[in-house]
Enzyme design. Structure first.
Site, PDB file in Angstrom:
ATOM      1  CB  CYS A 114      -0.888  -0.145   1.474  1.00 41.81           C
ATOM      2  SG  CYS A 114      -1.588  -1.461   1.278  1.00 41.81           S
ATOM      3  CG  HIS A 254      -3.143   3.265   2.625  1.00 45.24           C
ATOM      4  ND1 HIS A 254      -3.585   3.108   1.522  1.00 45.24           N
ATOM      5  CD2 HIS A 254      -3.216   1.840   3.099  1.00 45.24           C
ATOM      6  CE1 HIS A 254      -4.146   1.855   1.399  1.00 45.24           C
ATOM      7  NE2 HIS A 254      -3.809   0.949   2.536  1.00 45.24           N
ATOM      8  CG  ASN A 284      -6.695  -1.173   1.739  1.00 41.14           C
ATOM      9  OD1 ASN A 284      -5.938  -0.272   1.125  1.00 41.14           O
ATOM     10  ND2 ASN A 284      -6.061  -1.589   2.763  1.00 41.14           N
TER      11      ASN A 284
HETATM   12  O1  UT7 Z   1      -3.723  -1.270   3.507  1.00 42.06           O
HETATM   13  C1  UT7 Z   1      -2.755  -2.198   4.425  1.00 42.06           C
HETATM   14  C2  UT7 Z   1      -2.080  -2.050   5.604  1.00 42.06           C
HETATM   15  N1  UT7 Z   1      -3.538  -2.821   6.405  1.00 42.06           N
HETATM   16  C3  UT7 Z   1      -4.306  -2.378   7.587  1.00 42.06           C
HETATM   17  O2  UT7 Z   1      -3.104  -1.084   7.518  1.00 42.06           O
HETATM   18  C4  UT7 Z   1      -5.652  -3.412   7.660  1.00 42.06           C
HETATM   19  C5  UT7 Z   1      -5.262  -3.469   9.213  1.00 42.06           C
HETATM   20  N2  UT7 Z   1      -6.609  -3.497  10.077  1.00 42.06           N
HETATM   21  C6  UT7 Z   1      -7.426  -3.403  10.137  1.00 42.06           C
HETATM   22  O3  UT7 Z   1      -8.481  -2.454   9.290  1.00 42.06           O
HETATM   23  C7  UT7 Z   1      -8.479  -4.214  11.851  1.00 42.06           C
HETATM   24  O4  UT7 Z   1      -7.756  -4.805  11.850  1.00 42.06           O
HETATM   25  C8  UT7 Z   1      -9.665  -5.082  10.563  1.00 42.06           C
HETATM   26  C9  UT7 Z   1     -10.568  -4.378   9.833  1.00 42.06           C
HETATM   27  C10 UT7 Z   1      -8.675  -5.918   9.441  1.00 42.06           C
HETATM   28  C11 UT7 Z   1     -10.682  -5.823  11.651  1.00 42.06           C
HETATM   29  O5  UT7 Z   1     -10.116  -4.761  12.744  1.00 42.06           O
HETATM   30  P1  UT7 Z   1     -10.726  -5.279  14.353  1.00 42.06           P
HETATM   31  O6  UT7 Z   1     -11.050  -4.501  14.988  1.00 42.06           O
HETATM   32  O7  UT7 Z   1      -8.613  -5.661  14.518  1.00 42.06           O
HETATM   33  O8  UT7 Z   1     -11.309  -6.574  14.496  1.00 42.06           O
HETATM   34  P2  UT7 Z   1     -10.437  -7.855  14.878  1.00 42.06           P
HETATM   35  O9  UT7 Z   1      -9.531  -8.479  14.366  1.00 42.06           O
HETATM   36  O10 UT7 Z   1      -9.451  -7.733  16.150  1.00 42.06           O
HETATM   37  O11 UT7 Z   1     -11.422  -9.211  15.335  1.00 42.06           O
HETATM   38  C12 UT7 Z   1     -12.388  -8.912  15.779  1.00 42.06           C
HETATM   39  C13 UT7 Z   1     -14.180  -9.726  15.977  1.00 42.06           C
HETATM   40  C14 UT7 Z   1     -13.469 -10.998  15.943  1.00 42.06           C
HETATM   41  O12 UT7 Z   1     -14.507 -11.734  16.434  1.00 42.06           O
HETATM   42  P3  UT7 Z   1     -13.998 -12.436  17.986  1.00 42.06           P
HETATM   43  O13 UT7 Z   1     -12.977 -13.202  17.976  1.00 42.06           O
HETATM   44  O14 UT7 Z   1     -13.521 -11.087  18.713  1.00 42.06           O
HETATM   45  O15 UT7 Z   1     -15.237 -13.218  18.425  1.00 42.06           O
HETATM   46  C15 UT7 Z   1     -13.900 -11.129  14.112  1.00 42.06           C
HETATM   47  O16 UT7 Z   1     -14.014 -12.205  14.280  1.00 42.06           O
HETATM   48  O17 UT7 Z   1     -14.444  -8.864  14.733  1.00 42.06           O
HETATM   49  C16 UT7 Z   1     -14.592 -10.427  14.400  1.00 42.06           C
HETATM   50  N3  UT7 Z   1     -15.081 -10.022  12.560  1.00 42.06           N
HETATM   51  C17 UT7 Z   1     -15.949  -9.523  12.078  1.00 42.06           C
HETATM   52  N4  UT7 Z   1     -17.288  -9.795  11.880  1.00 42.06           N
HETATM   53  C18 UT7 Z   1     -18.572  -8.879  11.565  1.00 42.06           C
HETATM   54  C19 UT7 Z   1     -13.653 -10.121  11.796  1.00 42.06           C
HETATM   55  N5  UT7 Z   1     -14.412  -9.304  10.611  1.00 42.06           N
HETATM   56  C20 UT7 Z   1     -16.083  -9.538  10.990  1.00 42.06           C
HETATM   57  C21 UT7 Z   1     -16.261  -8.974   9.042  1.00 42.06           C
HETATM   58  N6  UT7 Z   1     -17.605  -9.184   9.715  1.00 42.06           N
HETATM   59  N7  UT7 Z   1     -16.056  -9.057   8.604  1.00 42.06           N
END
Ligand code: UT7
Length: 327
Positions: A114, A254, A284
């Site tokens: 990115c 970004h 993204n």
């Molecule tokens: O572009 C280059 C670099 N990329 C980035 O910078 C991306 C950086 N990361 C992010 O933007 C975020 O970490 C995400 C949007 C990918 C995820 O958000 P998060 O707040 O970090 O969530 P998490 O991965 O800690 O997941 C929290 C919960 C999990 O459930 P449990 O384990 O707490 O029960 C996931 O399974 O949210 C769940 N989850 C979802 N729920 C509904 C993950 N994806 C989804 C989804 N819908 N699509």
């Protein structure tokens, strides 16, 4: 003599097809509310079968050429930042060169995830300052939806396709790219990658069965480092260019996650009115998100010639970087 790369034209292109959060609700266990609250994304653009990185890049390139009134034969170098070129080789840059008829240009791709567009700005800046090129076409393009695992709700809600192009021309006046800063830490590479298709895991039945040809990301780990590095890179380039944050007209970060964008703005004490956001419409788009932003600002209501933009990105590698440019 000090030369500067002036931005003399911009262009962008996104596919027509829109994929909304409610469409995704029918594909994986997710909800519009979760996606909007956790990422800020409402919809994204998806390339059809025929649309490739080079076709979108070519559309953006023509718009930038027309805006600048430059003919393709005048271009000295074509740089394309992408990790989703049409194929491993030839490069997307060579395909764009062919498509637009830039017969006098050299051409190469840059792969820095990115952060690719910022890496491209650094290369373009160096080539213009060292008088190796007068006119450079720099494009950020990504078709991430073709390496997206549509069964993985952790990643499939995040990405969209698009391209943005800028034309840079050597000038003696202090304008255009005022400074660039780059960084990388390959030790963290495992957190965001597409393992298949290279010399480690070439395409095979086994690599396909193991779903190695899809993007994999440890989202939460990436998130935490991204917030730190976006701030760090922003402060480094402001210090390097001796520009005060209050002199910045618009921060163009970004677009990976609205929460990363707002955290970066808060740490830099910039109000959200001064922050460009397109993640709600495009998701993204990786190396395309910043040049799409630059083009939308240049063609938008708030555009004032000479306005100062702070660009900052973070991505796979890990790589991160920043730049200050005037438009
Ligand atoms: O572009 C280059 C670099 N990329 C980035 O910078 C991306 C950086 N990361 C992010 O933007 C975020 O970490 C995400 C949007 C990918 C995820 O958000 P998060 O707040 O970090 O969530 P998490 O991965 O800690 O997941 C929290 C919960 C999990 O459930 P449990 O384990 O707490 O029960 C996931 O399974 O949210 C769940 N989850 C979802 N729920 C509904 C993950 N994806 C989804 C989804 N819908 N699509």
């Amino acid at each position: 003599m000090t030369l500067y790369p002036e931005i003399i034209g911009t262009g962008s292109a996104v596919p027509e097809k829109v994929l909304t959060n409610s469409d995704l609700e029918k594909m994986v266990d997710t909800s519009d509310q979760w996606i909007v609250e956790r990422t800020g994304i409402k919809e994204r653009r998806i390339a059809d079968e025929k649309t490739t990185a080079s076709t979108l890049a070519t559309q953006a390139a023509w718009k930038a050429l027309n805006a600048a009134g430059i003919k393709p034969e005048q271009i000295d170098v074509i740089l394309v930042a992408t990790v989703t070129g049409d194929m491993p080789f030839p490069s997307a840059a060579c395909m764009v060169q062919k498509n637009i008829g830039a017969i006098n240009a050299s051409a190469l791709d840059l792969g820095a995830g990115c952060t690719g567009f910022i890496y491209g700005l650094k290369v373009a800046e160096a080539m213009i300052k060292s008088e190796q090129a007068k006119i450079i076409l720099l494009i950020g393009v990504e078709i991430l939806t073709k390496i997206t695992d549509w069964t993985d709700r952790n990643t499939c809600v995040l990405f969209g396709d698009g391209a943005g192009a800028v034309l840079l021309k050597a000038t003696k006046e202090k304008k255009g790219i005022l400074g660039t800063y780059l960084a990388a830490d390959g030790r963290l590479g495992d957190m965001l990658m597409m393992p298949g298709g290279g010399s480690l895991h070439p395409a095979s039945h086994e690599s396909v069965d193991k779903r190695l040809h899809y993007l994999k990301m440890e989202g939460n780990g990436v998130f935490k480092i991204a917030v730190e590095m976006m701030e760090d890179a922003s402060l480094k380039i402001l210090e390097q260019t001796k520009i005060n944050p209050s002199e910045i007209d618009i921060l163009v970060p970004h677009q990976a996650n609205l929460r990363i964008i707002t955290a970066t703005a808060k740490r830099l004490k910039l109000p959200m009115e001064k922050v460009y956001v397109n993640i709600d419409r495009y998701g993204n788009t990786s190396s395309a998100s910043i040049p799409i932003g630059i083009d939308e600002i240049r063609n938008g209501d708030k555009y004032k010639p000479g306005m100062k933009l702070l660009l900052v990105a973070f991505g796979a590698g890990f790589t991160w970087g920043s730049a200050v440019v005037t438009l």
